[in-house]
Motif scaffolding. Structure first.
Motif, PDB file in Angstrom:
ATOM      1  N   UNK A  46       0.855  -1.183   0.000  1.00 42.94           N
ATOM      2  CA  UNK A  46       0.000   0.000   0.000  1.00 42.94           C
ATOM      3  C   UNK A  46       0.894   1.237   0.000  1.00 42.94           C
ATOM      4  N   UNK A  47       0.787   2.031  -1.040  1.00 40.90           N
ATOM      5  CA  UNK A  47       1.552   3.262  -1.136  1.00 40.90           C
ATOM      6  C   UNK A  47       0.621   4.406  -0.809  1.00 40.90           C
ATOM      7  N   UNK A  48       0.933   5.104   0.257  1.00 36.17           N
ATOM      8  CA  UNK A  48       0.102   6.211   0.695  1.00 36.17           C
ATOM      9  C   UNK A  48       0.405   7.425  -0.167  1.00 36.17           C
ATOM     10  N   UNK A  49      -0.634   7.998  -0.743  1.00 29.93           N
ATOM     11  CA  UNK A  49      -0.416   9.175  -1.575  1.00 29.93           C
ATOM     12  C   UNK A  49      -0.185  10.389  -0.681  1.00 29.93           C
ATOM     13  N   UNK A  50       0.806  11.145  -1.031  1.00 28.97           N
ATOM     14  CA  UNK A  50       1.129  12.319  -0.242  1.00 28.97           C
ATOM     15  C   UNK A  50       0.276  13.482  -0.715  1.00 28.97           C
ATOM     16  N   UNK A  51      -0.316  14.146   0.234  1.00 29.24           N
ATOM     17  CA  UNK A  51      -1.117  15.306  -0.083  1.00 29.24           C
ATOM     18  C   UNK A  51      -0.181  16.480  -0.349  1.00 29.24           C
ATOM     19  N   UNK A  52      -0.408  17.154  -1.439  1.00 29.22           N
ATOM     20  CA  UNK A  52       0.420  18.289  -1.790  1.00 29.22           C
ATOM     21  C   UNK A  52      -0.008  19.501  -0.969  1.00 29.22           C
ATOM     22  N   UNK A  53       0.900  19.986  -0.151  1.00 29.80           N
ATOM     23  CA  UNK A  53       0.633  21.154   0.678  1.00 29.80           C
ATOM     24  C   UNK A  53       1.612  22.243   0.245  1.00 29.80           C
ATOM     25  N   UNK A  54       1.127  23.302  -0.398  1.00 27.81           N
ATOM     26  CA  UNK A  54       2.050  24.379  -0.778  1.00 27.81           C
ATOM     27  C   UNK A  54       2.479  25.165   0.455  1.00 27.81           C
ATOM     28  N   UNK A  55       3.763  25.492   0.526  1.00 25.01           N
ATOM     29  CA  UNK A  55       4.230  26.193   1.721  1.00 25.01           C
ATOM     30  C   UNK A  55       4.438  27.687   1.476  1.00 25.01           C
ATOM     31  N   UNK A  56       4.392  28.170   0.262  1.00 27.34           N
ATOM     32  CA  UNK A  56       4.429  29.593  -0.098  1.00 27.34           C
ATOM     33  C   UNK A  56       5.690  30.300   0.380  1.00 27.34           C
ATOM     34  N   UNK A  57       6.826  29.619   0.439  1.00 27.61           N
ATOM     35  CA  UNK A  57       8.056  30.242   0.919  1.00 27.61           C
ATOM     36  C   UNK A  57       8.543  31.312  -0.061  1.00 27.61           C
ATOM     37  N   UNK A  58       8.478  31.029  -1.353  1.00 26.63           N
ATOM     38  CA  UNK A  58       8.981  31.982  -2.341  1.00 26.63           C
ATOM     39  C   UNK A  58       8.130  33.251  -2.341  1.00 26.63           C
ATOM     40  N   UNK A  59       6.824  33.088  -2.304  1.00 27.82           N
ATOM     41  CA  UNK A  59       5.920  34.229  -2.267  1.00 27.82           C
ATOM     42  C   UNK A  59       6.154  35.059  -0.996  1.00 27.82           C
ATOM     43  N   UNK A  60       6.332  34.387   0.124  1.00 25.88           N
ATOM     44  CA  UNK A  60       6.582  35.083   1.384  1.00 25.88           C
ATOM     45  C   UNK A  60       7.910  35.822   1.348  1.00 25.88           C
ATOM     46  N   UNK A  61       8.919  35.207   0.745  1.00 29.77           N
ATOM     47  CA  UNK A  61      10.217  35.866   0.638  1.00 29.77           C
ATOM     48  C   UNK A  61      10.119  37.109  -0.243  1.00 29.77           C
ATOM     49  N   UNK A  62       9.374  37.021  -1.332  1.00 33.56           N
ATOM     50  CA  UNK A  62       9.148  38.179  -2.199  1.00 33.56           C
ATOM     51  C   UNK A  62       8.463  39.302  -1.427  1.00 33.56           C
ATOM     52  N   UNK A  63       7.406  38.950  -0.684  1.00 30.25           N
ATOM     53  CA  UNK A  63       6.698  39.967   0.095  1.00 30.25           C
ATOM     54  C   UNK A  63       7.573  40.546   1.199  1.00 30.25           C
ATOM     55  N   UNK A  64       8.452  39.741   1.761  1.00 31.76           N
ATOM     56  CA  UNK A  64       9.352  40.229   2.805  1.00 31.76           C
ATOM     57  C   UNK A  64      10.352  41.228   2.233  1.00 31.76           C
ATOM     58  N   UNK A  65      10.887  40.922   1.058  1.00 30.93           N
ATOM     59  CA  UNK A  65      11.928  41.778   0.486  1.00 30.93           C
ATOM     60  C   UNK A  65      11.372  43.030  -0.183  1.00 30.93           C
ATOM     61  N   UNK A  66      10.219  42.949  -0.827  1.00 20.42           N
ATOM     62  CA  UNK A  66       9.760  44.067  -1.632  1.00 20.42           C
ATOM     63  C   UNK A  66       8.526  44.779  -1.076  1.00 20.42           C
ATOM     64  N   UNK A  67       7.613  44.085  -0.452  1.00 21.44           N
ATOM     65  CA  UNK A  67       6.368  44.704   0.000  1.00 21.44           C
ATOM     66  C   UNK A  67       6.099  44.344   1.447  1.00 21.44           C
TER      67      UNK A  67
END
Length: 132
Positions: A46-67
């Motif tokens: 039985x292979x358990x399917x991994x739920x894709x959870x986006x962590x938004x690190x790149x978007x957060x880094x962009x907002x931290x640096x620019x806005x």
């Protein structure tokens, strides 16, 4: 010493082989029935399917640096890192909760950053035109 000699004869002895006979049937007919009385076993993995959870690190880094209005970008970055860490450990529920918070903070940081950028451009232009 007791020697036992077994002879196997094809099922269709004396007749040419039937071409409709499967290759496996021919091997069984020539070699005989397997001597293992245990039924064949199968293994199910039985292979358990991994739920894709986006962590938004790149978007957060962009907002931290620019806005980074009201430090929302930095807070979103902290929640994004927590979401990524929870995902790596295997805590999907915790990762989804931190990811949702990071997404909400990123949206607000982006909206406030765009509004502040527009106001910083529009207000000086209006002041300059008023003094003319």
């Amino acid at each position: 010493m007791n020697h036992t000699v077994q002879t196997f004869s094809p099922v269709n002895s004396g007749q040419p082989p039937n071409y409709e006979m499967l290759k496996e049937e021919h091997k069984v007919a020539v070699l005989g029935v397997p001597h293992n009385p245990a039924p064949p076993t199968s293994t199910v993995i039985h292979i358990r399917s991994k739920t894709s959870v986006p962590h938004h690190v790149v978007w957060s880094l962009f907002n931290t640096l620019f806005m980074n209005s009201c430090c929302l970008g930095f807070i979103a970055f902290a929640y994004s890192v927590k979401s990524r860490d929870r995902k790596m450990v295997g805590n999907v529920t915790g990762a989804q909760a931190y990811s949702s918070t990071a997404k909400c903070l990123n949206i607000w940081a982006l909206i406030l950053g765009i509004l502040m950028t527009i106001l910083l451009i529009v207000i000086p232009v209006l002041i300059f035109q008023a003094h003319r």
